[in-house]
Write a protein that holds these residues in place. Structure first.
Motif, PDB file in Angstrom:
ATOM      1  N   ALA A 147     -43.003 136.293  13.104  1.00  0.00           N
ATOM      2  CA  ALA A 147     -41.891 136.460  14.053  1.00  0.00           C
ATOM      3  C   ALA A 147     -41.369 135.092  14.487  1.00  0.00           C
ATOM      4  CB  ALA A 147     -42.352 137.267  15.263  1.00  0.00           C
ATOM      5  N   GLN A 148     -42.288 134.146  14.706  1.00  0.00           N
ATOM      6  CA  GLN A 148     -41.874 132.809  15.127  1.00  0.00           C
ATOM      7  C   GLN A 148     -41.000 132.142  14.054  1.00  0.00           C
ATOM      8  OE1 GLN A 148     -44.726 129.467  15.392  1.00  0.00           O
ATOM      9  NE2 GLN A 148     -44.191 129.370  17.540  1.00  0.00           N
ATOM     10  N   ASN A 149     -41.400 132.322  12.795  1.00  0.00           N
ATOM     11  CA  ASN A 149     -40.620 131.717  11.715  1.00  0.00           C
ATOM     12  C   ASN A 149     -39.246 132.359  11.579  1.00  0.00           C
ATOM     13  OD1 ASN A 149     -42.458 129.783  11.017  1.00  0.00           O
ATOM     14  ND2 ASN A 149     -43.538 131.089   9.584  1.00  0.00           N
ATOM     15  N   HIS A 189     -35.559 130.501  12.105  1.00  0.00           N
ATOM     16  CA  HIS A 189     -34.490 130.650  11.113  1.00  0.00           C
ATOM     17  C   HIS A 189     -33.238 131.231  11.741  1.00  0.00           C
ATOM     18  CE1 HIS A 189     -36.904 130.403   7.094  1.00  0.00           C
ATOM     19  NE2 HIS A 189     -36.693 129.251   7.662  1.00  0.00           N
ATOM     20  N   GLU A 190     -33.426 132.174  12.643  1.00  0.00           N
ATOM     21  CA  GLU A 190     -32.268 132.795  13.279  1.00  0.00           C
ATOM     22  C   GLU A 190     -31.503 131.774  14.129  1.00  0.00           C
ATOM     23  OE1 GLU A 190     -30.522 135.158  12.836  1.00  0.00           O
ATOM     24  OE2 GLU A 190     -29.512 135.772  14.671  1.00  0.00           O
ATOM     25  N   VAL A 191     -32.246 130.899  14.808  1.00  0.00           N
ATOM     26  CA  VAL A 191     -31.587 129.825  15.567  1.00  0.00           C
ATOM     27  C   VAL A 191     -30.709 128.989  14.625  1.00  0.00           C
ATOM     28  CG1 VAL A 191     -31.970 127.663  16.832  1.00  0.00           C
ATOM     29  CG2 VAL A 191     -33.330 129.689  17.389  1.00  0.00           C
ATOM     30  N   ASP A 241     -37.315 135.218   5.370  1.00  0.00           N
ATOM     31  CA  ASP A 241     -37.590 136.174   6.454  1.00  0.00           C
ATOM     32  C   ASP A 241     -38.021 137.534   5.894  1.00  0.00           C
ATOM     33  OD1 ASP A 241     -36.766 134.243   8.188  1.00  0.00           O
ATOM     34  OD2 ASP A 241     -34.848 135.181   8.687  1.00  0.00           O
ATOM     35  N   TYR A 242     -37.402 137.927   4.811  1.00  0.00           N
ATOM     36  CA  TYR A 242     -37.694 139.250   4.231  1.00  0.00           C
ATOM     37  C   TYR A 242     -39.036 139.277   3.494  1.00  0.00           C
ATOM     38  CZ  TYR A 242     -32.979 141.102   5.151  1.00  0.00           C
ATOM     39  OH  TYR A 242     -31.836 141.570   5.741  1.00  0.00           O
ATOM     40  N   PHE A 243     -39.624 138.104   3.260  1.00  0.00           N
ATOM     41  CA  PHE A 243     -40.847 138.064   2.454  1.00  0.00           C
ATOM     42  C   PHE A 243     -42.020 138.662   3.222  1.00  0.00           C
ATOM     43  CE2 PHE A 243     -44.523 135.759   0.511  1.00  0.00           C
ATOM     44  CZ  PHE A 243     -44.407 136.310  -0.754  1.00  0.00           C
ATOM     45  N   ASP A 244     -42.601 139.712   2.674  1.00  0.00           N
ATOM     46  CA  ASP A 244     -43.803 140.344   3.236  1.00  0.00           C
ATOM     47  C   ASP A 244     -44.526 141.008   2.071  1.00  0.00           C
ATOM     48  OD1 ASP A 244     -45.783 141.751   4.491  1.00  0.00           O
ATOM     49  OD2 ASP A 244     -44.474 142.703   5.976  1.00  0.00           O
ATOM     50  N   SER A 294     -54.327 121.352   8.733  1.00  0.00           N
ATOM     51  CA  SER A 294     -54.808 121.742  10.066  1.00  0.00           C
ATOM     52  C   SER A 294     -53.711 121.742  11.133  1.00  0.00           C
ATOM     53  CB  SER A 294     -55.961 120.830  10.488  1.00  0.00           C
ATOM     54  OG  SER A 294     -55.535 119.480  10.485  1.00  0.00           O
ATOM     55  N   SER A 295     -52.771 120.805  11.065  1.00  0.00           N
ATOM     56  CA  SER A 295     -51.759 120.703  12.127  1.00  0.00           C
ATOM     57  C   SER A 295     -50.444 121.397  11.772  1.00  0.00           C
ATOM     58  CB  SER A 295     -51.492 119.227  12.432  1.00  0.00           C
ATOM     59  OG  SER A 295     -51.122 118.545  11.242  1.00  0.00           O
ATOM     60  N   ASP A 296     -50.443 122.180  10.706  1.00  0.00           N
ATOM     61  CA  ASP A 296     -49.235 122.914  10.295  1.00  0.00           C
ATOM     62  C   ASP A 296     -49.073 124.143  11.185  1.00  0.00           C
ATOM     63  OD1 ASP A 296     -47.251 124.381   9.048  1.00  0.00           O
ATOM     64  OD2 ASP A 296     -48.144 124.310   7.047  1.00  0.00           O
ATOM     65  N   TRP A 297     -48.099 124.125  12.075  1.00  0.00           N
ATOM     66  CA  TRP A 297     -47.890 125.317  12.925  1.00  0.00           C
ATOM     67  C   TRP A 297     -46.745 126.179  12.402  1.00  0.00           C
ATOM     68  CZ3 TRP A 297     -43.258 125.465  15.877  1.00  0.00           C
ATOM     69  CH2 TRP A 297     -42.547 124.260  15.935  1.00  0.00           C
ATOM     70  N   HIS A 298     -46.095 125.723  11.340  1.00  0.00           N
ATOM     71  CA  HIS A 298     -45.041 126.508  10.684  1.00  0.00           C
ATOM     72  C   HIS A 298     -45.713 127.601   9.839  1.00  0.00           C
ATOM     73  CE1 HIS A 298     -41.025 127.232   9.373  1.00  0.00           C
ATOM     74  NE2 HIS A 298     -41.139 126.702   8.180  1.00  0.00           N
ATOM     75  N   TYR A 299     -46.631 127.201   8.960  1.00  0.00           N
ATOM     76  CA  TYR A 299     -47.478 128.142   8.214  1.00  0.00           C
ATOM     77  C   TYR A 299     -48.928 127.740   8.483  1.00  0.00           C
ATOM     78  CZ  TYR A 299     -43.123 129.282   5.948  1.00  0.00           C
ATOM     79  OH  TYR A 299     -41.834 129.658   5.731  1.00  0.00           O
ATOM     80  N   PRO A 300     -49.477 128.164   9.614  1.00  0.00           N
ATOM     81  CA  PRO A 300     -50.786 127.659  10.045  1.00  0.00           C
ATOM     82  C   PRO A 300     -51.914 128.078   9.103  1.00  0.00           C
ATOM     83  CG  PRO A 300     -49.969 129.391  11.522  1.00  0.00           C
ATOM     84  CD  PRO A 300     -48.868 129.094  10.560  1.00  0.00           C
ATOM     85  N   PRO A 301     -53.046 127.353   9.169  1.00  0.00           N
ATOM     86  CA  PRO A 301     -54.181 127.672   8.304  1.00  0.00           C
ATOM     87  C   PRO A 301     -54.589 129.149   8.352  1.00  0.00           C
ATOM     88  CG  PRO A 301     -54.559 125.570   9.373  1.00  0.00           C
ATOM     89  CD  PRO A 301     -53.279 126.117   9.959  1.00  0.00           C
ATOM     90  N   ALA A 302     -54.369 129.816   9.476  1.00  0.00           N
ATOM     91  CA  ALA A 302     -54.731 131.242   9.561  1.00  0.00           C
ATOM     92  C   ALA A 302     -53.953 132.058   8.527  1.00  0.00           C
ATOM     93  CB  ALA A 302     -54.466 131.770  10.974  1.00  0.00           C
ATOM     94  N   ASP A 303     -52.702 131.682   8.273  1.00  0.00           N
ATOM     95  CA  ASP A 303     -51.904 132.390   7.254  1.00  0.00           C
ATOM     96  C   ASP A 303     -52.538 132.223   5.873  1.00  0.00           C
ATOM     97  OD1 ASP A 303     -50.111 133.190   9.153  1.00  0.00           O
ATOM     98  OD2 ASP A 303     -48.500 131.823   8.568  1.00  0.00           O
TER      99      ASP A 303
END
Lengths: 204, 373
Positions: free
Chosen positions: B177-179, B183-185, B281-284, B310-319
């Motif tokens: 959702a954050q990404n 993008h919408e901005v 955005d449509y990628f899932d 580790s410091s990537d908050w755009h596509y964080p390590p959890a992804d």
């Protein structure tokens, strides 16, 4: 040129028991020493799981397929019967749920090699009895306040837990002073006294 | 050195996820190295949102800027062009020669917003047609970071038999959702520019430069990390000793972002930015496979190397962990790596010794296994 380092006796036993081309998962594979040996000497299809990121990085740099993971939490991800063999080397005593870990290994692999330090070794017993101190020995080198070991056991204790996890004991290898004694089919009382560590071979 | 710009007209109409087909699609691509006799040494590099097919070489011949991955791809590099046949194509919807909203429709007018909305899978379908036309049945490796990583995941989900090694880097199996929000901005900034003209600015001979620059400024923040911004800029002032009590770029970070924005509009088409961000955005990938990400990887029998920073908050390590866990469940021979760095999402483009050592080890072992000389 230096001579290649001698292979640890527990690794030697595992290497001689893995058939060519077998699939092996090493849980807590460290820097990948055993995985590389299995790959190079047994043509095994090896994979690993390791908690420390430094260990994972070292493994991947050698071309080993290793993921960062926690034996307590992440073994449940693997499909049933995914491997011919699983290895848990000097790791079970640091897990939070040893029974769960052994049950997961039973689900994932048909055979297992599990090694751990023996808390019933005579030096451990004497340290408590005579020195009144938490033992620091060759097999248990860390002080009580720095050790990562939280679930120490004796050979007899482990044998009970392995059976509870529905494993059969195929062989017990007592390890002391960098040497492995002849295998037995179950733990003898003297082994529980003299072995610094043990390598259990388990079958489904 | 890069060969001159190459464009392939796809031999068949391209089916689209959004329905219908796109006819006469051009794919602009570059290659380096030589395809071996077994046609087994091909490596497909997938580029990120605003990058292009000019992966390596002295200079990008279109933009005049440095190429984007010369430290990884090139002679004697990790992806050694003396050893591998390396391909990179501009994505569908892009603006560097592949068909997109800035290219001309069959009547000779710029497509603009009449260009169909595309997806990551559509991009991969176009790439697959190019790869096939180049005479390659199986790619030794598919590698890419960020949106490039999404393409890597889509490749092994939709074409599992055509890929031996997959390297998704600093990416996610679905856009958060954050990404989507960021993008919408960016899209709203473009569309709020009066020069955008409902997407038909090319016919008017103008460009919504202000809107696209703001979009780039917002996006650029997500590619860096708080600590890297602090380290590089802090609260330092730009060419002045005291604040001016106005709205000029007092701070170095403001000046830096303004430069990022204004230099971007010279090399990128605003409508392409809308289309490509929409595709992301449509990628899932899980949703496309019955809600189970592991199902997307179930037919892939190659090896994978999943890398995060580790410091990537755009596509964080959890992804990335989500991707790795799904691959484990699918029985994929996967390696995963989380690189410790403060450089944020862009770290995959920068000199990260641990990352490069791992890429090298992984590819060398896989090449050995497949007998690539």
């Amino acid at each position: 040129m230096t001579a290649p380092a001698p292979i640890r006796p527990d690794y030697g036993i595992i290497l001689s028991a893995v058939p060519d081309g077998a699939s092996v998962l090493d849980v807590g594979c460290g820097d990948g020493e055993l995985l590389a040996l299995l790959r190079d000497r047994c043509a095994a299809r090896v994979r690993g799981m390791e908690l420390s990121q430094a260990g994972v990085n070292a493994c991947v740099q050698q071309g080993l397929s290793v993921v960062q993971g926690d034996a307590d939490l992440d073994l449940s991800l693997y499909p049933d019967g995914a491997f011919d063999m699983v290895v848990l080397s000097q790791t079970i005593q640091a897990t939070r749920r040893p029974l769960h870990v052994l049950q997961q290994l039973r689900r994932i692999g048909g055979r297992a090699f599990v090694s751990f330090p023996n808390f019933a070794h005579w030096q451990v017993r004497l340290s408590l009895l005579l020195l009144c101190r938490i033992p620091v020995t060759r097999g248990l080198p860390a002080a009580w306040h720095t050790t990562e070991n939280i679930h120490l056991c004796s050979l007899l204790d482990f044998e009970d837990l392995a059976r509870d996890a529905n494993w059969k004991i195929a062989a017990v290898h007592a390890l002391s002073g960098g040497r492995a004694a002849a295998a037995t089919d179950s733990t003898r009382g003297w082994q529980n006294l003299t072995a610094e560590a043990a390598l259990f071979e388990l079958v489904a | 050195m890069s060969a001159p710009a190459r464009i392939m007209r796809l031999p068949a109409p391209l089916p689209l996820d959004g329905g219908g087909v796109l006819d006469g699609v051009d794919v602009a691509y570059e290659t380096w190295g030589t395809l071996d006799a077994r046609r087994g040494n091909a490596v497909l590099v997938c580029h990120a949102l605003t990058l292009d097919q000019y992966v390596t070489g002295e200079i990008n011949p279109v933009t005049g800027r440095p190429t984007w991955w010369p430290q990884v791809v090139g002679p004697g590099r990790i992806i050694d062009t003396n050893r591998y046949f390396v391909i990179c194509s501009n994505v569908l919807g892009g603006c560097m020669g592949t068909s997109g909203p800035a290219s001309l429709d069959p009547d000779g007018r710029p497509w603009g917003l009449r260009f169909p909305v595309i997806t990551i899978a559509d991009m991969v379908r176009a790439q697959a047609m190019l790869v096939e036309a180049l005479g390659i049945e199986t790619l030794f490796a598919v590698i890419g970071g960020s949106m490039g990583g999404m393409q890597v995941l889509e490749w092994i989900a939709s074409r599992p038999d055509q890929v031996a090694c997959a390297l998704p880097l600093a990416t996610a199996a679905r856009h958060s959702a954050q990404n989507i929000a960021f993008h919408e901005v960016g899209r709203q900034a473009v569309m709020a520019d009066v020069d955008w003209r409902g997407g038909a600015y090319l016919e008017a001979g103008i460009r919504p430069a202000k809107g696209l620059a703001v979009a780039r400024m917002a996006a650029h923040i997500t590619y860096l990390s708080d600590s890297a911004l602090q380290r590089k800029f802090g609260r330092s002032l730009q060419d002045r000793v005291a604040p001016t009590f106005g709205f000029e770029a007092d701070f170095q970070i403001e000046s830096y972002l303004r430069h990022q924005g204004s230099s971007f509009v010279d090399r990128f088409d605003a409508n392409s930015y809308l289309y490509i961000t929409r595709a992301m955005d449509y990628f899932d990938l899980a949703a496309a496979h019955g809600g189970h990400l592991a199902a997307a990887f179930a037919r892939f029998r190659g090896r994978a190397c999943v890398v995060s920073f580790s410091s990537d908050w755009h596509y964080p390590p959890a992804d990335s962990r989500t991707i790795t866990r799904a691959m484990i469940a699918a029985g994929v021979e996967v390696s995963s790596l989380e690189i410790e760095t403060d450089k944020g999402h862009d770290a995959f483009l920068l000199d990260e010794p641990d990352f490069h050592a791992a890429l090298d080890g992984f590819l060398a072992a896989a090449a050995r296994e497949r007998g690539i000389a």
